[in-house]
Structures are given as C-alpha cells and as structure tokens.
Motif scaffolding. Structure first.
Motif, short mmCIF file in Angstrom:
data_model
loop_
_atom_site.label_atom_id
_atom_site.label_comp_id
_atom_site.label_asym_id
_atom_site.label_seq_id
_atom_site.Cartn_x
_atom_site.Cartn_y
_atom_site.Cartn_z
N ALA A 39 29.47 42.97 67.10
CA ALA A 39 29.14 42.22 68.31
C ALA A 39 27.81 42.66 68.90
O ALA A 39 27.00 41.85 69.35
N ARG A 40 27.56 43.97 68.88
CA ARG A 40 26.32 44.50 69.44
C ARG A 40 25.11 44.00 68.66
O ARG A 40 24.12 43.55 69.25
N SER A 41 25.16 44.05 67.34
CA SER A 41 24.06 43.58 66.52
C SER A 41 23.85 42.08 66.68
O SER A 41 22.72 41.60 66.73
N SER A 42 24.96 41.34 66.79
CA SER A 42 24.86 39.88 66.92
C SER A 42 24.25 39.49 68.26
O SER A 42 23.47 38.53 68.34
N ALA A 43 24.60 40.23 69.32
CA ALA A 43 24.03 39.94 70.63
C ALA A 43 22.53 40.19 70.63
O ALA A 43 21.76 39.44 71.26
N GLY A 44 22.09 41.23 69.94
CA GLY A 44 20.66 41.48 69.83
C GLY A 44 19.94 40.38 69.08
O GLY A 44 18.84 39.97 69.43
N LEU A 45 20.58 39.88 68.03
CA LEU A 45 19.99 38.81 67.24
C LEU A 45 19.94 37.50 68.02
O LEU A 45 18.94 36.79 68.01
N ALA A 46 21.03 37.18 68.70
CA ALA A 46 21.13 35.90 69.40
C ALA A 46 20.40 35.88 70.74
O ALA A 46 20.11 34.82 71.28
N ALA A 47 20.11 37.07 71.28
CA ALA A 47 19.46 37.18 72.59
C ALA A 47 20.31 36.56 73.70
O ALA A 47 19.79 35.94 74.64
N CYS A 48 21.63 36.69 73.57
CA CYS A 48 22.55 36.25 74.62
C CYS A 48 23.87 37.00 74.43
O CYS A 48 24.04 37.72 73.45
N VAL A 49 24.79 36.83 75.36
CA VAL A 49 26.09 37.50 75.26
C VAL A 49 26.87 36.93 74.08
O VAL A 49 26.95 35.71 73.88
N VAL A 50 27.44 37.83 73.27
CA VAL A 50 28.27 37.44 72.13
C VAL A 50 29.69 37.94 72.39
O VAL A 50 29.88 39.08 72.85
N GLY A 51 30.69 37.11 72.10
CA GLY A 51 32.08 37.49 72.29
C GLY A 51 32.87 37.39 71.01
O GLY A 51 32.62 36.49 70.19
N ILE A 52 33.81 38.31 70.83
CA ILE A 52 34.74 38.29 69.70
C ILE A 52 36.14 38.52 70.25
O ILE A 52 36.37 39.52 70.94
N GLY A 53 37.05 37.60 69.98
CA GLY A 53 38.44 37.75 70.43
C GLY A 53 39.39 37.68 69.25
O GLY A 53 39.26 36.78 68.41
N ILE A 54 40.33 38.63 69.17
CA ILE A 54 41.32 38.67 68.09
C ILE A 54 42.68 38.32 68.68
O ILE A 54 43.18 39.02 69.57
N HIS A 55 43.29 37.24 68.21
CA HIS A 55 44.54 36.76 68.79
C HIS A 55 45.67 37.77 68.69
O HIS A 55 46.38 38.04 69.67
N GLY A 56 45.88 38.33 67.51
CA GLY A 56 47.05 39.17 67.27
C GLY A 56 47.12 40.40 68.13
O GLY A 56 48.20 40.86 68.49
N THR A 57 45.98 40.98 68.45
CA THR A 57 45.95 42.21 69.24
C THR A 57 45.57 41.96 70.70
O THR A 57 45.71 42.86 71.53
N GLY A 58 45.08 40.75 71.00
CA GLY A 58 44.62 40.47 72.34
C GLY A 58 43.29 41.12 72.66
O GLY A 58 42.83 41.09 73.81
N ARG A 59 42.64 41.69 71.65
CA ARG A 59 41.39 42.40 71.87
C ARG A 59 40.23 41.43 72.08
O ARG A 59 40.08 40.45 71.35
N VAL A 60 39.41 41.68 73.09
CA VAL A 60 38.22 40.87 73.37
C VAL A 60 37.03 41.80 73.56
O VAL A 60 37.09 42.75 74.33
#
Length: 345
Positions: A39-60
């Motif tokens: 997520a950190r690398s993707s946010a740097g590439l996209a130049a905006c906030v990036v989110g990742i959510g996993i349904h099974g664990t509820g992790r965001v």
C-alpha cells in the motif's frame, strides 16, 4: 525502487505508463513485500491515498502518498477493484484521488489487486472462505481419527485447540458470501457437503442477523463432528418463520429427529398436517398460533383481526381433529407441525 516510483502524471504515454506500472509491481513481488509495504509503495506511485481491505479479516490499510497512515475520515473513493483469489472475491483495493482520475488508475488498481492476492496467499493459510470439501468432510466426520482431524483443521487455517462451531446451510446465495456474513470476524471456512453447505467458524452472528434467503442450523461448540450432527438436526426444524435455529433451542424436540420416518408419516396428527399443507394460508395460521401459543399474538403476526384468526383456528381444529385452543391440543399441534417438517428435511 525510487526510479520506478515515477508519478503517474509524469508518464508521457498510456502504453509507456502501463508498462512502467506492470514493471513496478513485478519488482515489488520479487521483493516479497507485505500488505502495508504494498500500500505504501502504491500510494507513492499513484500520488494519492491508496486503500486495501481484506474481507475475511476485516483488515483495512489506508496509506497517504507520504508513506504515512492516511487521516480519517476517508475521502470519497475515486476508483475501486476487487481482490480475487481462487475465483473468490476476498477484498477490495481503491484510490482516494481528488479531482479527475488518472488515465492509468485502472491499470494500477488491476496490478495492485493481483499483487495483494499474491501477498495474502503467501503469508499464512489461504484466506479464502471456500475450502476443499474433502478437508471439511474430514473435520466433521465422526469416523475421522483425531490426528487426521487436527491435520485437516491446520490445513484449513484454524489454530490448534480453537473451539469451532458448525453451521448447516441451505441457500441459493453464494456460500462464500454467506460464510463472511455469518462470521465477519475471525477465520471461517465453507464447503458444499451432501445436501447442504457446511460453515466452520469460531463464532457466528445471532440468528436474527442471518441474511434473507438462508436456512441454517447452528451446532454447539462441542467438537466439529458433534457440532455438525447438531447443526444438521437443527436445520431440519427450521421454517419460514424461524429460518435460523440453534440446536440448543430445540430441547426435547430434538428427540423427534430420532424417530423413524415411517413412524412419523403414519402418525394421525402428522398426516392431518400433511393434508392441510397444500393451503399456505392454513399452514401460516397454524404456524403463527403454534409459535406464539396465543390467538391474539398470532393475529398480530398475521396482521389480522383476532376474530378472523379465531374462525380460522376453529376450522383448522375440525380438519385436524384437535381442540387447538386447549393446552393439550396446542401441544399436539406443535409436535405434529415440527414432526411434519422433518419429513421434508
């Protein structure tokens, strides 16, 4: 890595930009990053906030372009993509880009979703809800020795010694979706088994929170094999009015499940219930009265005047040969209705 982290806005063409995005994620995968680093690398590439959510664990995970955790509340999502593993949607990735989307946002999210699925599968047991039916059958079968059961549970991703509850399900909804809804936190596994689906989880939500269109019997936490037997029994007692039922709620009614089918079918009261079952109005009236034990409360459930329900019950009593308004008659009707449902499984 810094050389790859060009801003999407600086890429001079869509084709060249897409190639650089693909190369960026290929490099990340070779470095075996985890979800926060991805997520950190993707946010740097996209130049905006990036989110990742996993349904099974509820992790965001939400990361800002500076590499820090993004502030709350989140901004509106500008674009999203599903994370798919073994043909099951296990999560979502998204961008919170202010203003117009970048032409390469779709490519970035597609590669981010693929990379996230790889990371989730790599670290720890598979996080999908659907499981190998053969493994699940080993877990719930009474004939499985404990060593084989423990190994199957371990392969399914359940910690050693964790109490488990089995749920027997009949539904037209996707079984993986039902599993996530019944157990939104903690590990959950689902698989089709014989004439119903089986869901294994440490905890499940209350029956009133089960999704519509689901019939479910819920076993106790007494070992997977025993819990599965209880869950299948409870499933047989469910109805349109009570689509989800804990085995413990059955009490002595559970004994009816042990009566041979021929004996149940030959019982006069059960046969009388079968005769009126072709009329949904009669069956609904009897069900409401048996569920409440009160004419007025049944009228409330049916949204009818109590005198209308009284007339129906009088007619039903004559058809069944049971004095429904007496305590003994009510008990006979309740047992006959429960036994008749067992005939339909």
């Amino acid at each position: 890595m810094e050389a790859l982290s060009e801003r999407l806005s600086d890429l001079d063409s869509h084709v060249h930009g897409a190639i650089r995005v693909i190369a960026f994620y290929d490099t990340l995968m070779r470095r075996r990053v985890d979800v926060p680093a991805l997520a950190r690398s993707s946010a740097g590439l996209a130049a905006c906030v990036v989110g990742i959510g996993i349904h099974g664990t509820g992790r965001v995970v939400r990361i800002a372009p500076d590499g820090r955790e993004a502030p709350c509340p989140p901004q509106p999502t500008s674009s999203t993509a599903p994370i798919t593993l073994d043909e099951e949607e296990i999560g979502t990735v998204w961008l919170e880009r202010p203003g117009a989307p970048s032409p390469l946002d779709e490519v970035l999210l597609d590669r981010l979703a693929l990379a996230t699925a790889t990371v989730v599968e790599r670290y720890g047991p598979a996080r999908t809800t659907m499981a190998d039916p053969a493994l699940v059958e080993l877990v719930v079968s009474p004939d499985t020795d404990e060593a084989a059961r423990a190994r199957a549970l371990r392969l399914l991703g359940f910690p050693a010694g964790q109490p488990l509850r089995a749920v027997a399900v009949r539904t037209r909804l996707p079984l993986d979706k039902v599993g996530v809804l019944l157990c939104p936190t903690g590990p959950v596994k689902a698989a089709p088994l014989s004439d119903s689906g089986v869901i294994l989880a440490a905890t499940v939500v209350a029956p009133e929170r089960f999704p519509a269109g689901v019939r479910a019997g819920i076993g106790a936490v007494e070992g997977p094999a025993r819990s599965w037997e209880q869950a299948r029994t409870a499933l047989r007692f469910t109805s349109a009015r009570r689509p989800a039922l804990h085995y413990a709620e059955l009490g002595a009614l559970a004994l009816l499940a042990q009566v041979p089918q021929e004996a149940v079918r030959d019982n006069a009261d059960v046969a009388a219930i079968a005769d009126i079952s072709g009329n949904p109005e009669d069956l609904e009236t009897l069900d409401a009265y048996c569920a409440t034990g009160s004419l007025r409360r049944a009228a409330h459930l049916l949204h009818l005047h109590h005198s209308s329900v009284a007339g129906r019950l009088e007619r039903l009593g004559k058809a069944l040969g049971i004095e429904l308004t007496s305590p003994t008659g009510l008990l006979r009707a309740q047992f006959a209705l429960a036994a008749w449902r067992l005939l339909d499984g």
